[in-house]
Design an enzyme around this catalytic site. Structure first.
Site, PDB file in Angstrom:
ATOM      1  N   SER A 164       0.842  -1.193   0.000  1.00 21.14           N
ATOM      2  CA  SER A 164       0.000   0.000   0.000  1.00 21.14           C
ATOM      3  C   SER A 164       0.877   1.242   0.000  1.00 21.14           C
ATOM      4  CB  SER A 164      -0.925   0.005   1.226  1.00 21.14           C
ATOM      5  OG  SER A 164      -1.864   1.064   1.143  1.00 21.14           O
ATOM      6  N   ASP A 165       0.369   2.298  -0.607  1.00 22.40           N
ATOM      7  CA  ASP A 165       1.116   3.554  -0.630  1.00 22.40           C
ATOM      8  C   ASP A 165       0.123   4.710  -0.646  1.00 22.40           C
ATOM      9  OD1 ASP A 165       3.946   4.719  -0.959  1.00 22.40           O
ATOM     10  OD2 ASP A 165       2.798   5.806  -2.462  1.00 22.40           O
ATOM     11  N   GLN A 166       0.580   5.847  -0.103  1.00 24.29           N
ATOM     12  CA  GLN A 166      -0.288   7.019  -0.039  1.00 24.29           C
ATOM     13  C   GLN A 166       0.499   8.289  -0.320  1.00 24.29           C
ATOM     14  OE1 GLN A 166      -1.859   8.791   3.798  1.00 24.29           O
ATOM     15  NE2 GLN A 166      -3.764   7.911   3.008  1.00 24.29           N
ATOM     16  N   SER A 169      -3.291   3.718  -2.594  1.00 25.65           N
ATOM     17  CA  SER A 169      -3.367   2.563  -3.491  1.00 25.65           C
ATOM     18  C   SER A 169      -2.979   1.301  -2.742  1.00 25.65           C
ATOM     19  CB  SER A 169      -2.464   2.765  -4.706  1.00 25.65           C
ATOM     20  OG  SER A 169      -2.992   3.773  -5.550  1.00 25.65           O
TER      21      SER A 169
END
Length: 198
Positions: A71-73, A108
């Protein structure tokens, strides 16, 4: 007792770990060693999609029989990426820039395992309040959100910074969209409760 399977969260984030624990599934965390710098011309959304998949792939290569979550933000202020501040001064500068502004937090998520690979993007639109610098400074000293994109730790005192939040998934803003993740688990056939496996 839930069935055991090899589930890895490809992250060192304590926030994502706490969120995943809500599902009651056994998992371990492993931090991928990646350069998270944006590519030339890469949008905030494109950055998070690429990094979520890259994080999952980096761990999946080492553990090919596991299910791996990446996950990444990033925070998007008028198309400009607002990342993790790292320091008090940088965090204060970020918050001052975002006063009265609409910021989109792009989160994501990628799930990889057993010939399955799916990536989902969940945007969260946030309207920031106009607050005195003294309030911003006090918030930062109390919360120390220097490892949070945009310095707005909404699950803590950061909620005072915000006027409105719009999202399909309330956990996306914290860093791991659980509604999207459970959808991916269903697609992949990963059981979430005993009843699905009995």
């Amino acid at each position: 007792m839930l069935p055991t399977f090899n589930l890895i969260l490809a992250s060192s984030s304590p926030y994502r770990k706490q969120l995943l624990q809500r599902l009651g599934l056994p998992f371990v965390t492993l931090a991928p060693n990646l350069d998270e710098s944006p590519l030339p011309g890469e949008s905030p959304k494109e950055l998070t999609l690429r990094l979520a998949q890259a994080k999952a792939q980096a761990i999946a290569v080492l553990h090919p029989t596991a299910w791996v979550i990446g996950s990444d933000q990033s925070a998007d202020l008028s198309g400009r990426i607002i990342g993790k501040p790292g320091t008090h001064a940088a965090a204060l500068a970020q918050l001052k820039q975002m006063q009265g502004q609409v910021v989109v937090f792009h989160t994501s998520l990628c799930l990889i395992g057993q010939n399955f690979c799916q990536t989902i993007h969940v945007p969260t639109t946030v309207q920031f309040r106009n607050l005195p610098e003294q309030v911003l400074d006090q918030y930062l000293r109390l919360e120390k959100p220097y490892d949070c994109a945009g310095s707005a730790k909404s699950e803590g005192m950061g909620i005072i910074l915000l006027e409105k939040i719009e999202s399909e998934d309330p956990t996306a803003l914290i860093g791991l969209p659980l509604i999207a993740l459970t959808s991916l688990f269903h697609q992949a056939g990963i059981p979430l409760t005993d009843s699905q496996n009995s």
